[in-house]
Design a protein around this motif. Structure first.
Motif, PDB file in Angstrom:
ATOM      1  N   SER A  52      32.184  -8.238  53.330  1.00  0.00           N
ATOM      2  CA  SER A  52      32.734  -8.891  52.130  1.00  0.00           C
ATOM      3  C   SER A  52      34.262  -8.900  52.149  1.00  0.00           C
ATOM      4  CB  SER A  52      32.221  -8.209  50.854  1.00  0.00           C
ATOM      5  OG  SER A  52      32.881  -6.976  50.631  1.00  0.00           O
ATOM      6  N   LEU A  53      34.859  -7.994  52.934  1.00  0.00           N
ATOM      7  CA  LEU A  53      36.330  -7.979  53.043  1.00  0.00           C
ATOM      8  C   LEU A  53      36.836  -9.309  53.599  1.00  0.00           C
ATOM      9  CD1 LEU A  53      36.759  -4.346  54.433  1.00  0.00           C
ATOM     10  CD2 LEU A  53      37.650  -5.170  52.243  1.00  0.00           C
ATOM     11  N   GLU A  59      42.276 -11.865  45.939  1.00  0.00           N
ATOM     12  CA  GLU A  59      42.862 -12.757  44.913  1.00  0.00           C
ATOM     13  C   GLU A  59      41.806 -13.710  44.345  1.00  0.00           C
ATOM     14  OE1 GLU A  59      44.106 -12.370  48.027  1.00  0.00           O
ATOM     15  OE2 GLU A  59      45.816 -11.085  47.491  1.00  0.00           O
ATOM     16  N   ASP A  60      40.753 -13.975  45.133  1.00  0.00           N
ATOM     17  CA  ASP A  60      39.720 -14.911  44.673  1.00  0.00           C
ATOM     18  C   ASP A  60      38.524 -14.198  44.040  1.00  0.00           C
ATOM     19  OD1 ASP A  60      41.235 -16.995  45.680  1.00  0.00           O
ATOM     20  OD2 ASP A  60      40.292 -16.864  47.663  1.00  0.00           O
ATOM     21  N   ALA A  61      38.525 -12.881  44.110  1.00  0.00           N
ATOM     22  CA  ALA A  61      37.320 -12.150  43.697  1.00  0.00           C
ATOM     23  C   ALA A  61      37.460 -11.477  42.336  1.00  0.00           C
ATOM     24  CB  ALA A  61      36.967 -11.105  44.743  1.00  0.00           C
ATOM     25  N   CYS A  82      25.770  -1.645  37.758  1.00  0.00           N
ATOM     26  CA  CYS A  82      26.123  -0.755  38.858  1.00  0.00           C
ATOM     27  C   CYS A  82      26.515  -1.597  40.058  1.00  0.00           C
ATOM     28  CB  CYS A  82      24.928   0.122  39.223  1.00  0.00           C
ATOM     29  SG  CYS A  82      25.304   1.332  40.495  1.00  0.00           S
ATOM     30  N   GLY A  83      27.520  -1.161  40.790  1.00  0.00           N
ATOM     31  CA  GLY A  83      27.888  -1.866  42.005  1.00  0.00           C
ATOM     32  C   GLY A  83      28.728  -0.978  42.903  1.00  0.00           C
ATOM     33  N   PHE A  84      28.799  -1.390  44.176  1.00  0.00           N
ATOM     34  CA  PHE A  84      29.755  -0.772  45.093  1.00  0.00           C
ATOM     35  C   PHE A  84      30.956  -1.695  45.181  1.00  0.00           C
ATOM     36  CE2 PHE A  84      25.987   1.469  46.870  1.00  0.00           C
ATOM     37  CZ  PHE A  84      26.497   2.764  46.898  1.00  0.00           C
ATOM     38  N   GLN A  85      32.146  -1.140  45.030  1.00  0.00           N
ATOM     39  CA  GLN A  85      33.375  -1.922  45.122  1.00  0.00           C
ATOM     40  C   GLN A  85      34.136  -1.513  46.378  1.00  0.00           C
ATOM     41  OE1 GLN A  85      37.351  -3.164  42.520  1.00  0.00           O
ATOM     42  NE2 GLN A  85      35.612  -2.267  41.470  1.00  0.00           N
ATOM     43  N   VAL A  86      34.714  -2.507  47.057  1.00  0.00           N
ATOM     44  CA  VAL A  86      35.530  -2.211  48.236  1.00  0.00           C
ATOM     45  C   VAL A  86      36.909  -2.842  48.060  1.00  0.00           C
ATOM     46  CG1 VAL A  86      34.539  -4.155  49.566  1.00  0.00           C
ATOM     47  CG2 VAL A  86      35.638  -2.256  50.775  1.00  0.00           C
ATOM     48  N   VAL A  87      37.928  -2.063  48.416  1.00  0.00           N
ATOM     49  CA  VAL A  87      39.312  -2.561  48.412  1.00  0.00           C
ATOM     50  C   VAL A  87      39.857  -2.337  49.817  1.00  0.00           C
ATOM     51  CG1 VAL A  87      41.595  -2.394  47.333  1.00  0.00           C
ATOM     52  CG2 VAL A  87      39.556  -1.908  45.974  1.00  0.00           C
ATOM     53  N   PRO A  89      42.509  -2.322  53.174  1.00  0.00           N
ATOM     54  CA  PRO A  89      43.829  -1.734  53.408  1.00  0.00           C
ATOM     55  C   PRO A  89      44.926  -2.660  52.889  1.00  0.00           C
ATOM     56  CG  PRO A  89      42.475  -1.601  55.389  1.00  0.00           C
ATOM     57  CD  PRO A  89      41.702  -2.421  54.394  1.00  0.00           C
ATOM     58  N   GLY A  90      45.841  -2.098  52.125  1.00  0.00           N
ATOM     59  CA  GLY A  90      46.982  -2.857  51.626  1.00  0.00           C
ATOM     60  C   GLY A  90      46.684  -3.753  50.427  1.00  0.00           C
ATOM     61  N   GLU A  91      45.445  -3.790  49.984  1.00  0.00           N
ATOM     62  CA  GLU A  91      45.096  -4.692  48.882  1.00  0.00           C
ATOM     63  C   GLU A  91      45.302  -4.040  47.513  1.00  0.00           C
ATOM     64  OE1 GLU A  91      41.556  -7.522  50.720  1.00  0.00           O
ATOM     65  OE2 GLU A  91      40.993  -5.823  49.454  1.00  0.00           O
ATOM     66  N   THR A  92      45.550  -4.904  46.527  1.00  0.00           N
ATOM     67  CA  THR A  92      45.514  -4.476  45.123  1.00  0.00           C
ATOM     68  C   THR A  92      44.588  -5.412  44.357  1.00  0.00           C
ATOM     69  OG1 THR A  92      47.727  -3.508  45.056  1.00  0.00           O
ATOM     70  CG2 THR A  92      46.861  -4.286  42.972  1.00  0.00           C
ATOM     71  N   ALA A  93      43.637  -4.827  43.624  1.00  0.00           N
ATOM     72  CA  ALA A  93      42.830  -5.609  42.671  1.00  0.00           C
ATOM     73  C   ALA A  93      43.624  -5.594  41.374  1.00  0.00           C
ATOM     74  CB  ALA A  93      41.453  -4.981  42.508  1.00  0.00           C
ATOM     75  N   ARG A  94      44.034  -6.804  40.931  1.00  0.00           N
ATOM     76  CA  ARG A  94      45.050  -6.906  39.879  1.00  0.00           C
ATOM     77  C   ARG A  94      44.625  -6.249  38.562  1.00  0.00           C
ATOM     78  NH1 ARG A  94      44.701 -13.191  37.742  1.00  0.00           N
ATOM     79  NH2 ARG A  94      42.468 -13.112  37.251  1.00  0.00           N
ATOM     80  N   CYS A  95      45.621  -6.056  37.730  1.00  0.00           N
ATOM     81  CA  CYS A  95      45.409  -5.320  36.479  1.00  0.00           C
ATOM     82  C   CYS A  95      44.721  -6.205  35.433  1.00  0.00           C
ATOM     83  CB  CYS A  95      46.764  -4.850  35.954  1.00  0.00           C
ATOM     84  SG  CYS A  95      46.615  -3.698  34.586  1.00  0.00           S
ATOM     85  N   HIS A  96      43.675  -5.659  34.834  1.00  0.00           N
ATOM     86  CA  HIS A  96      43.031  -6.337  33.703  1.00  0.00           C
ATOM     87  C   HIS A  96      42.466  -5.283  32.755  1.00  0.00           C
ATOM     88  CE1 HIS A  96      38.849  -6.715  35.965  1.00  0.00           C
ATOM     89  NE2 HIS A  96      39.031  -5.511  35.475  1.00  0.00           N
TER      90      HIS A  96
END
Ligand code: 1HN
Length: 338
Positions: A52-53, A59-61, A82-87, A89-96
């Motif tokens: 999924s990476l 940015e699209d997810a 429930c879910g598994f989340q992956v981030v 290397p170097g990524e930021t999931a933006r603030c919400h």
């Protein structure tokens, strides 16, 4: 048409329904769970998380999560997500932020943090982190390897109440207001300020580090053991001993080697994550063999019992907090005469 039927039709023609026609559909002697128990093996899901990476840019997810879907609405239960989340290397999931509350349990940690309500919380395997309703949150991975955690949310419950709000932070990132892991130090040592205790409805502690929680379970080994749960502790709000949030309860339990638990059932629906060890859980008439990093779900009001082959540690979260707050919590322990 009998006169009864025509009476019924005349009532229905006025957007009304005779209660006696549907009484047993709405008032029944005990809960009727509509869920299936289910088990997800981490070894099946991890390769997909890695794929999924590349499958979607962060940015699209919004959030790169594989949902463990067990209901038509993609809940793992009627009340829980429930879910598994992956981030990567170097990524930021933006603030919400959103009115739905989340708990997170770190599966593969590293030099990475989630920022909650103005505070960075660094993520090591086994850390339990909360994101209470309407708190700003974002996730940053500064490591060279992907970061993975389990997300548990009250999304179906909140959405049922139709009280959902959400927004993206206008600046993309929140302002950091306190030192890293501040809430762990400020409120996690069994001490509280003598006057200004926070007035919100959630625990002021946003992270419960695994090394401390695991050491607590180890200390319990020498004392009495619960016949159903083994050695279990609740993640608690230090202000009042309550659950971490008004909707979600969470627990960590140690099943010692060769533990065979008694059965119990309650009105909560529960999600378990295997932190350590191997064993099995009987849920209704099915048996699920689990090992490290697997997830399984126990529907409400279904008998279940755990047993462990070697020392096993289970993390779990449930809607018990919501049920207690609504006066709907009930539990029965079996005793098996055989
Ligand atoms: C969400 O906002 C996050 O912020 C994770 O990390 C999982 C699942 C459903 C809805 C919102 C997050 C989510 C989610």
């Amino acid at each position: 048409m009998t006169s009864n039927a025509s009476f019924s039709d005349r009532v229905k023609g006025r957007s009304a329904v005779p209660l006696w026609e549907i009484f047993s559909d709405v008032v029944f002697p005990n809960p009727r769970p509509l869920l299936d128990p289910r088990h997800w093996k981490y070894t099946d899901l991890r390769p997909l998380l890695m794929e999924s990476l590349d499958a979607v840019a962060i940015e699209d997810a919004e959030r790169r999560v594989l949902i463990l879907s067990n209901t038509p609405g993609h809940g793992i239960t009627h009340s829980l997500f429930c879910g598994f989340q992956v981030v990567g290397p170097g990524e930021t999931a933006r603030c919400h932020r959103h009115t739905q509350a989340a708990v997170r349990f770190v599966v593969e940690g590293g030099n990475a943090f989630t920022a909650v309500d103005g505070e960075r919380l660094y993520m090591s395997r086994g850390d339990f982190i909360t994101t209470p309703s309407w708190t700003w949150h974002e996730h940053t991975n500064n490591d060279e390897t992907p970061l993975i955690w389990l997300d548990g949310l009250d999304v179906p419950l909140s959405n049922f109440m139709q009280a959902t709000f959400a927004e993206v932070h206008p600046a993309g990132n929140q302002e950091i207001l306190r030192p890293d892991d501040d809430s762990v130090r400020r409120y996690g040592a069994g001490m509280l300020p003598i006057e200004e205790v926070p007035g919100h409805q959630h625990s002021p502690v946003y992270k419960y580090p695994y090394d401390q929680c695991r050491a607590t379970l180890e200390a319990l080994r020498k004392g009495p053991i619960d016949p159903a749960h083994g050695h279990i502790m609740k993640y608690a709000d230090p202000r009042n001993g309550g659950h971490v949030m008004p909707t979600l309860a969470a627990y960590l339990q140690l099943l010692p080697e060769e533990f065979t638990g008694e059965a119990l059932r309650n009105t909560a629906s529960q999600v378990f994550f295997v932190v350590e060890g191997q064993g099995r859980t009987e849920i209704g008439d099915e048996t699920f063999e689990w090992s490290a990093n697997d997830v399984f779900v126990v529907p409400n009001w279904v008998w279940f019992s755990h047993s462990a082959d070697n020392d096993a540690v289970l993390f779990s979260y449930s809607d018990r907090a919501a049920l207690e707050n609504l006066g709907l919590w009930r539990e029965t322990r079996q005793w098996n005469p055989a």
